[in-house]
Structures are given as C-alpha cells and as structure tokens.
Write an enzyme that holds these catalytic residues in place. Sequence first.
Site, PDB file in Angstrom:
ATOM      1  N   LYS A 130       0.940  -1.056   0.046  1.00 44.38           N
ATOM      2  CA  LYS A 130       0.131   0.037   0.142  1.00 44.38           C
ATOM      3  C   LYS A 130       0.860   1.150   0.006  1.00 44.38           C
ATOM      4  CE  LYS A 130      -4.292   1.139  -0.101  1.00 44.38           C
ATOM      5  NZ  LYS A 130      -5.619   0.338  -0.214  1.00 44.38           N
ATOM      6  N   ASP A 170      -7.187   4.257  -4.882  1.00 41.55           N
ATOM      7  CA  ASP A 170      -7.781   4.135  -3.417  1.00 41.55           C
ATOM      8  C   ASP A 170      -7.987   5.520  -3.027  1.00 41.55           C
ATOM      9  OD1 ASP A 170      -7.853   2.190  -0.938  1.00 41.55           O
ATOM     10  OD2 ASP A 170      -7.369   4.081   0.116  1.00 41.55           O
TER      11      ASP A 170
HETATM   12  P1  NDP Z   1     -12.899   7.783  -3.141  1.00 44.63           P
HETATM   13  O1  NDP Z   1     -11.889   8.750  -3.073  1.00 44.63           O
HETATM   14  O2  NDP Z   1     -13.410   7.575  -4.339  1.00 44.63           O
HETATM   15  O3  NDP Z   1     -13.962   8.144  -2.022  1.00 44.63           O
HETATM   16  C1  NDP Z   1     -13.910   8.331  -0.991  1.00 44.63           C
HETATM   17  C2  NDP Z   1     -15.160   8.596  -0.152  1.00 44.63           C
HETATM   18  O4  NDP Z   1     -15.120   8.489   1.300  1.00 44.63           O
HETATM   19  C3  NDP Z   1     -15.586   9.855  -0.692  1.00 44.63           C
HETATM   20  O5  NDP Z   1     -17.109  10.075  -0.462  1.00 44.63           O
HETATM   21  C4  NDP Z   1     -15.125  10.849   0.798  1.00 44.63           C
HETATM   22  O6  NDP Z   1     -15.559  12.132   1.057  1.00 44.63           O
HETATM   23  C5  NDP Z   1     -15.168   9.931   1.830  1.00 44.63           C
HETATM   24  N1  NDP Z   1     -14.358   9.937   2.745  1.00 44.63           N
HETATM   25  C6  NDP Z   1     -12.829  10.050   2.834  1.00 44.63           C
HETATM   26  N2  NDP Z   1     -12.296  10.279   3.837  1.00 44.63           N
HETATM   27  C7  NDP Z   1     -13.347  10.451   4.694  1.00 44.63           C
HETATM   28  C8  NDP Z   1     -13.280  11.109   6.234  1.00 44.63           C
HETATM   29  N3  NDP Z   1     -12.182  11.059   6.800  1.00 44.63           N
HETATM   30  N4  NDP Z   1     -14.441  11.130   6.594  1.00 44.63           N
HETATM   31  C9  NDP Z   1     -15.723  11.006   6.185  1.00 44.63           C
HETATM   32  N5  NDP Z   1     -15.701  10.685   4.652  1.00 44.63           N
HETATM   33  C10 NDP Z   1     -14.669  10.464   4.145  1.00 44.63           C
HETATM   34  O7  NDP Z   1     -12.273   6.276  -2.459  1.00 44.63           O
HETATM   35  P2  NDP Z   1     -12.939   4.910  -2.630  1.00 44.63           P
HETATM   36  O8  NDP Z   1     -14.393   4.979  -2.924  1.00 44.63           O
HETATM   37  O9  NDP Z   1     -11.982   4.201  -3.717  1.00 44.63           O
HETATM   38  O10 NDP Z   1     -12.436   4.414  -1.152  1.00 44.63           O
HETATM   39  C11 NDP Z   1     -13.491   4.148  -0.111  1.00 44.63           C
HETATM   40  C12 NDP Z   1     -12.915   2.962   0.781  1.00 44.63           C
HETATM   41  O11 NDP Z   1     -12.937   1.802   0.031  1.00 44.63           O
HETATM   42  C13 NDP Z   1     -11.712   3.470   1.239  1.00 44.63           C
HETATM   43  O12 NDP Z   1     -11.739   3.087   2.779  1.00 44.63           O
HETATM   44  C14 NDP Z   1     -10.734   2.407   0.587  1.00 44.63           C
HETATM   45  O13 NDP Z   1      -9.583   2.030   1.230  1.00 44.63           O
HETATM   46  C15 NDP Z   1     -11.811   1.282   0.284  1.00 44.63           C
HETATM   47  N6  NDP Z   1     -11.387   0.392  -0.843  1.00 44.63           N
HETATM   48  C16 NDP Z   1     -11.104   0.834  -2.282  1.00 44.63           C
HETATM   49  C17 NDP Z   1     -11.141   0.075  -3.174  1.00 44.63           C
HETATM   50  C18 NDP Z   1     -10.994   0.566  -4.593  1.00 44.63           C
HETATM   51  O14 NDP Z   1     -11.134  -0.326  -5.542  1.00 44.63           O
HETATM   52  N7  NDP Z   1     -11.139   1.887  -4.886  1.00 44.63           N
HETATM   53  C19 NDP Z   1     -10.978  -1.479  -2.902  1.00 44.63           C
HETATM   54  C20 NDP Z   1     -11.153  -1.771  -1.676  1.00 44.63           C
HETATM   55  C21 NDP Z   1     -11.335  -0.935  -0.659  1.00 44.63           C
HETATM   56  P3  NDP Z   1     -14.967  13.640   0.509  1.00 44.63           P
HETATM   57  O15 NDP Z   1     -15.051  13.723  -0.884  1.00 44.63           O
HETATM   58  O16 NDP Z   1     -15.442  14.477   1.352  1.00 44.63           O
HETATM   59  O17 NDP Z   1     -13.414  13.353   1.047  1.00 44.63           O
HETATM   60  O1  2IT Z   2      -7.861  -1.532  -0.942  1.00 43.58           O
HETATM   61  C1  2IT Z   2      -7.929  -2.047  -1.883  1.00 43.58           C
HETATM   62  O2  2IT Z   2      -7.997  -3.360  -2.059  1.00 43.58           O
HETATM   63  C2  2IT Z   2      -7.581  -1.307  -2.942  1.00 43.58           C
HETATM   64  N1  2IT Z   2      -7.704   0.038  -2.847  1.00 43.58           N
HETATM   65  C3  2IT Z   2      -7.478  -1.843  -4.449  1.00 43.58           C
HETATM   66  C4  2IT Z   2      -6.160  -2.168  -4.684  1.00 43.58           C
HETATM   67  C5  2IT Z   2      -5.773  -2.752  -6.203  1.00 43.58           C
HETATM   68  O3  2IT Z   2      -4.587  -3.054  -6.360  1.00 43.58           O
HETATM   69  O4  2IT Z   2      -6.619  -2.886  -7.066  1.00 43.58           O
END
Ligand code: NDP
Ligand code: 2IT
Length: 449
Positions: A130, A170
């Site tokens: 990561k 992420d």
């Molecule tokens: P994005 O950046 O697309 O979206 C993040 C969202 O979470 C936004 O709505 C953001 O709001 C909100 N957010 C972020 N930080 C905070 C905070 N401190 N308090 C409240 N809201 C917050 O990220 P993803 O959708 O990709 O990721 C979301 C979660 O999923 C994370 O935990 C990530 O690690 C996990 N994840 C993502 C994967 C992926 O493929 N993308 C895979 C597996 C897990 P704002 O715009 O106001 O910051």
């Molecule tokens: O938390 C996660 O699994 C991710 N942000 C996706 C990682 C990846 O390599 O697609």
Amino acid sequence: MSKTEELNLEDFMTGLIKRNPGETEFHQAVEEVAATVIPFINKNPIYIENQILERMTEPDRTIIFRVCWEDDSGKIRTNKGYRVQFNNSIGPYKGGLRFHHSVNLSILKFLGFEQTFKNSLTTLPMGAGKGGSDFNPKGKSDREIMRFCQSFMTELSKHIGPDIDVPAGDIGVGAREISFMFGQYKRLKNEFTGTLTGKALEFGGSLIRKEATGYGAVYFMEEMLQHRGDTIKGKSCLVSGSGNVAQFAAQKIMQLGGKVLTLSDSSGFIHDPEGLNDEKLNYLIELKTVRRGRISEYAEKYKCHFHEGKRPWAIKADLAFPCATQNELELQDAKDLIKGGIIAITEGANMPTTHEAITAIKKANLVFAPGKAANAGGVAVSGLEMTQNSIRLAWSREELEERLKNIMREIHQQCVNYGTEEKQVDYIKGANIAGFVKVANAMVAYGAV
Ligand code: NDP
Ligand code: 2IT
C-alpha cells in the site's frame, strides 16, 4: 522458552505496540486478525515454530520519500510519499495508493497488512502493498494533480514493476491520477507493461475494474443473505461515502432490487427516503468524479435532507454498507444500527468499523462481513487486469463480471469453511484464518527469509 510455547494475544500485542509505537490504526488492524488467528496458530505449532505471525506483521520494506511539485502560482510544495511493500510470499506486491491529508505510516501499514489477507482470499497470486501521500487533492487544478503525480512517480518508479509491485487506486486516486502516473512511468522506463491497474480502457485497463469493489461488496452481501435463505431484493440500505466504492455499491444494490436511502462525504450525509434511481446515480457520479462537488448538492437538487457533520447510521434500514473510510462506524453508530433493526453489515471500505462497534455487533448476533473479504472484488479485478496485460488480450464485460461473481462466491465459501461455529458463520474469523493459511504455508515453505 520452548520453541512451540503457545502465543498469547496480550503478550503478542504488547510486543507489537512496543515495536511500532503510536501507530494506532496498525495496532487495531493487527489485533483484529491476531484475536482470531492466534487460537488457530496454537493448534498448528508449525506456525509458532516459524514465527509466522511476528514475520507477517513486519513489512518486507517501507519506502518513504520527498515529493516536490510546483503549484499553479509557481510556489514549490513538498509532500511525503510512501510505499509499504508488506508481503510478497504469494505474488508481486499489490495494493492501492491513497492521496489524502490524513495519510501517515500507521494508516498505510494497516492497509498493507489487511491487503495481505484480502489478496490471499481472492484466489489470485498477489502479494500485498500500500502507498500514497499526505497530498490533499481537494481544490487542486488538473495541472497541479498532474505535476504532483509525475513527481510522485519519478521516485516510485524505482521501486515498482509488473513482477515486483503493482499499485492501483484508493481514496483520492482514480482514473485521472492513475493515467498521469502511468504516463510518467511509461516515459521513465520506456516500456509498456501493466505496472499500474485501474488504467483507462484505451491503454490496458480492464472492463468493470471501476465497478468491481462496489459490485463485489454487494455480491458478498447477497451470498451471506442467501446462506440464510434471504436476499437483497426489497431491502432498504444505508450506504456511506459517495466515491468509487459507494457509487457502484449503490448501482448493484439497485440492480438487485434493493433501495439506497443514504450517501455521504466528509461534510455529512443525505437521506433520500424515495431511494436512489438511475438518473440520481448518474448525477452523483458526475457530481463526484467530474465536478468534484459536495454531497449536499444532491440534497439541494433532489429536495431531500442533508445532515451536516453526521453519519447515516441512525436511519432505520435493513442493510448497511460503510464505503467511505476507516473508523467511520463507532460504538454509538453500532447501537443506532441495532436499534434501527439492521440485519447485516458489509464493509465496502477498509476497517470502517471500530473494535468496540464490532464487539457490539457480534453481541447482537448481526451478520457482519469484514472488508478484507467483502471489498476484495476491486483488487481481484486488478489481478484480472494484470492477467489480461500479460497475455495482451482484453476480456469481455460478461466474462469479467462472471469471474468477479465466482471469486466473491469463493471468498464467501472460504469464510464458511473456516468460520462456521454451531451452524453460524463468523465471517471475521473465517476471512482471517483462510487468508492467513495460504500466506503462512508459503512462508513456512521458504524457510527463514
Ligand atoms: P474515493 O476517494 O473515491 O471516495 C472516498 C469517499 O469517502 C468520499 O465520499 C470521501 O468524501 C469519503 N471520505 C474520505 N475520507 C473521509 C473521512 N475522513 N470522513 C468521512 N468521509 C470520508 O475512495 P474509494 O471509494 O476508492 O474508497 C473508499 C473506501 O474503500 C476506502 O476505505 C478504501 O480504502 C476502500 N477500498 C477501495 C477500493 C477501490 O478499488 N477503490 C478497493 C477496496 C477498498 P470526501 O469527498 O468529502 O473526501
Ligand atoms: O484496498 C484495496 O483493495 C484497493 N484499494 C484496491 C487495490 C488494487 O490493487 O486494486
């Protein structure tokens, strides 16, 4: 001390905290795993003899570097860049990059540690890593983002490669950032390989990668409900977040006949009692990925309520999908969910539920899917993107969606196999032990390396 003296959770955590002072998120992630894996390890002393848990909780290496970039006013700005290469026992390091002002070593170590188990569960040959930066993308112009990404990649490129370490997105890192970073990587290395995943379709990206995490989390929920003779159809759902994971979790919930009542961002949540529909979702995607606006604008447009500074967990519903960030569902939120009659919770985000909240949820006997199982669909399709890049072919949407569904089904089955106790499935225990066994056996086979 004999070589096979049993491990004890308290002693193990005391040592870990001493070795990693102040890294509270990392301690939290390790404790959740250690609590369920240590009893299993004690029954299989080969893992004690080989010090597997001690070794698994220490990253292979941690790279920290300075990222200098120039903002639009010509001022030089400096951020921290990181890559934590956690474990490559079962494949090249694999995991996302996070750009958020809160990023620090503790957060990246918790995420890298979780990734070890998650990637193992996917059935694909992927190790875990990561990385990211404390760079805050909010309010930056596209050109500033480009200059930051290029500078970040100039250093990161020395440490990654298609058979070494394959980063992805992420929080704060989506298609725009991956494109800038891939362009810079290609320029520096003079090679075209699948060193990043989440690329655009035109240059080696995979269909359904952007949908995969959200879709996978909802498939996982459906698997858990079906295991109990139930289904998502007709259920009301709370979703937090409004980014990549939340958007496509919402879409799949709707496709399976559920109703999405809430969405959130860091300023609050919207409650839409009518539920989301396709038009509203298209508006949301445009709002969040093109205009990069606030979720409160959704409430203004569709005349529903915006709860400033609050989280959605006190709204009455059947299912909950925390899809924003770590520790966004605390003890009081869990109590609210239980009071509201929630049936099941699926973590779309990484570690969104605190330790105290999980304890309350377990006590109330709710169905609970930990992120390392439920959100593995994203990295799984990243793995499929790596495969397609290696064979220089692109699979169809149908083929990929089928593979994603099968992987989520397989992860569910592994949780059932390792987590069933008196006909009930403890998905936390199942995911932790199933994820552990594959990596642990590889480490035992390698000897002391
Ligand atoms: P994005 O950046 O697309 O979206 C993040 C969202 O979470 C936004 O709505 C953001 O709001 C909100 N957010 C972020 N930080 C905070 C905070 N401190 N308090 C409240 N809201 C917050 O990220 P993803 O959708 O990709 O990721 C979301 C979660 O999923 C994370 O935990 C990530 O690690 C996990 N994840 C993502 C994967 C992926 O493929 N993308 C895979 C597996 C897990 P704002 O715009 O106001 O910051
Ligand atoms: O938390 C996660 O699994 C991710 N942000 C996706 C990682 C990846 O390599 O697609």
